[in-house]
Design a protein around this motif. Structure first.
Motif, PDB file in Angstrom:
ATOM      1  N   ARG A 246      -6.083  -0.441  -7.176  1.00 37.95           N
ATOM      2  CA  ARG A 246      -7.232   0.203  -6.744  1.00 37.95           C
ATOM      3  C   ARG A 246      -6.647   1.532  -5.692  1.00 37.95           C
ATOM      4  N   HIS A 247      -7.383   2.594  -5.787  1.00 41.25           N
ATOM      5  CA  HIS A 247      -7.065   3.765  -5.075  1.00 41.25           C
ATOM      6  C   HIS A 247      -8.440   4.241  -4.258  1.00 41.25           C
ATOM      7  N   TRP A 248      -8.177   5.011  -3.090  1.00 43.93           N
ATOM      8  CA  TRP A 248      -9.030   5.702  -2.478  1.00 43.93           C
ATOM      9  C   TRP A 248      -8.417   6.848  -2.001  1.00 43.93           C
TER      10      TRP A 248
ATOM     11  N   ARG B 170       0.774  -1.072   0.028  1.00 45.26           N
ATOM     12  CA  ARG B 170       0.056  -0.115  -0.179  1.00 45.26           C
ATOM     13  C   ARG B 170       0.900   1.215   0.064  1.00 45.26           C
ATOM     14  N   THR B 171       0.221   2.276  -0.668  1.00 45.06           N
ATOM     15  CA  THR B 171       1.043   3.708  -0.713  1.00 45.06           C
ATOM     16  C   THR B 171       0.222   4.885  -0.307  1.00 45.06           C
ATOM     17  N   TRP B 172       0.613   5.632   0.421  1.00 45.48           N
ATOM     18  CA  TRP B 172      -0.119   6.773   0.834  1.00 45.48           C
ATOM     19  C   TRP B 172       0.764   7.952   0.067  1.00 45.48           C
ATOM     20  N   ARG B 173       0.214   8.572  -0.709  1.00 43.04           N
ATOM     21  CA  ARG B 173       0.974   9.469  -1.631  1.00 43.04           C
ATOM     22  C   ARG B 173       1.333  10.649  -0.804  1.00 43.04           C
TER      23      ARG B 173
ATOM     24  N   ILE C  17      -4.212  10.117  -1.128  1.00 44.05           N
ATOM     25  CA  ILE C  17      -4.429   9.202  -2.226  1.00 44.05           C
ATOM     26  C   ILE C  17      -4.063   8.091  -1.661  1.00 44.05           C
ATOM     27  N   VAL C  18      -4.529   6.837  -1.543  1.00 50.80           N
ATOM     28  CA  VAL C  18      -3.904   5.704  -0.982  1.00 50.80           C
ATOM     29  C   VAL C  18      -4.121   4.545  -2.285  1.00 50.80           C
ATOM     30  N   VAL C  19      -3.042   3.914  -2.540  1.00 53.35           N
ATOM     31  CA  VAL C  19      -3.013   2.992  -3.658  1.00 53.35           C
ATOM     32  C   VAL C  19      -2.560   1.708  -3.016  1.00 53.35           C
ATOM     33  N   GLU C  20      -3.666   0.788  -3.329  1.00 57.43           N
ATOM     34  CA  GLU C  20      -3.403  -0.627  -2.968  1.00 57.43           C
ATOM     35  C   GLU C  20      -2.671  -1.586  -3.970  1.00 57.43           C
TER      36      GLU C  20
END
Length: 185
Positions: free
Chosen positions: A57-59, A27-30, A50-53
């Motif tokens: 997928r991102h949320w 996971r990445t927190w931008r 933005i968080v990228v799985e």
């Protein structure tokens, strides 16, 4: 000991990347604003980042969150500041490394969630058991992970560090001050 010149400084933004034991990105927190970065601790704040799985997928996060990492602890602490009160999500994970690309750590699946009313839950025990078998976690790693759950519980009980109201107030107000200063430029 002085910080290297290329280390992120207060007010700058970095990414946070969590990996799994097998080395894959989880996971990445931008965008996390640096509030403190010294040889032992990192404190930051992100707000609607933005968080990228791992699957792409991102949320977007829904509220401001202080993040606390220490080079000596196998856990990190996310303090979510909500209208309903402060809640915490604590990851049992390796101590972090930080370079110009990101703050990085290996997530060992176990998590402790603390609700605004003080209730807490140990999460993802089944995931930890499954991955410990799948990836053959060394017994030393399992021992450290289990000991870290106990150490984290002590921090919670003692209202140490991020679990104290003073910590949350000081660092969240610091974030607001820096964000205001950055926006006025």
């Amino acid at each position: 000991m002085t910080r290297e010149m290329n280390q992120p400084k207060e007010g700058e933004y970095i990414a946070i990347k969590s990996y799994k034991h097998d080395g894959r990105l989880h996971r990445t927190w931008r965008d996390t604003m640096v509030l403190k970065n010294d040889e032992n601790e990192f404190i930051g704040c992100n707000d609607h980042t933005i968080v990228v799985e791992e699957d792409g997928r991102h949320w977007m996060t829904k509220e401001p969150a202080l993040v606390y990492f220490n080079k000596h602890n196998w856990f990190n602490i996310v303090t979510m500041i909500r209208k309903s009160g402060v809640s915490y999500y604590c990851n049992i994970a390796t101590p972090y490394v930080l370079d110009r690309e990101a703050l990085k750590y290996i997530d060992y699946d176990l998590d402790v969630k603390i609700f605004p009313n003080g209730d807490r839950r140990l999460l993802d025990v089944d995931e930890f058991m499954m991955f410990s078998k799948k990836w053959h976690y060394p017994q030393d790693t399992i021992n450290i992970v289990m000991g870290s759950v106990s150490e984290l519980t002590e921090w919670i009980d003692q209202k140490r560090g991020p679990f104290s109201t003073e910590f949350v107030n000081i660092w969240y107000n610091r974030y607001l001050s820096i964000a205001k200063r950055n926006n006025s430029r």
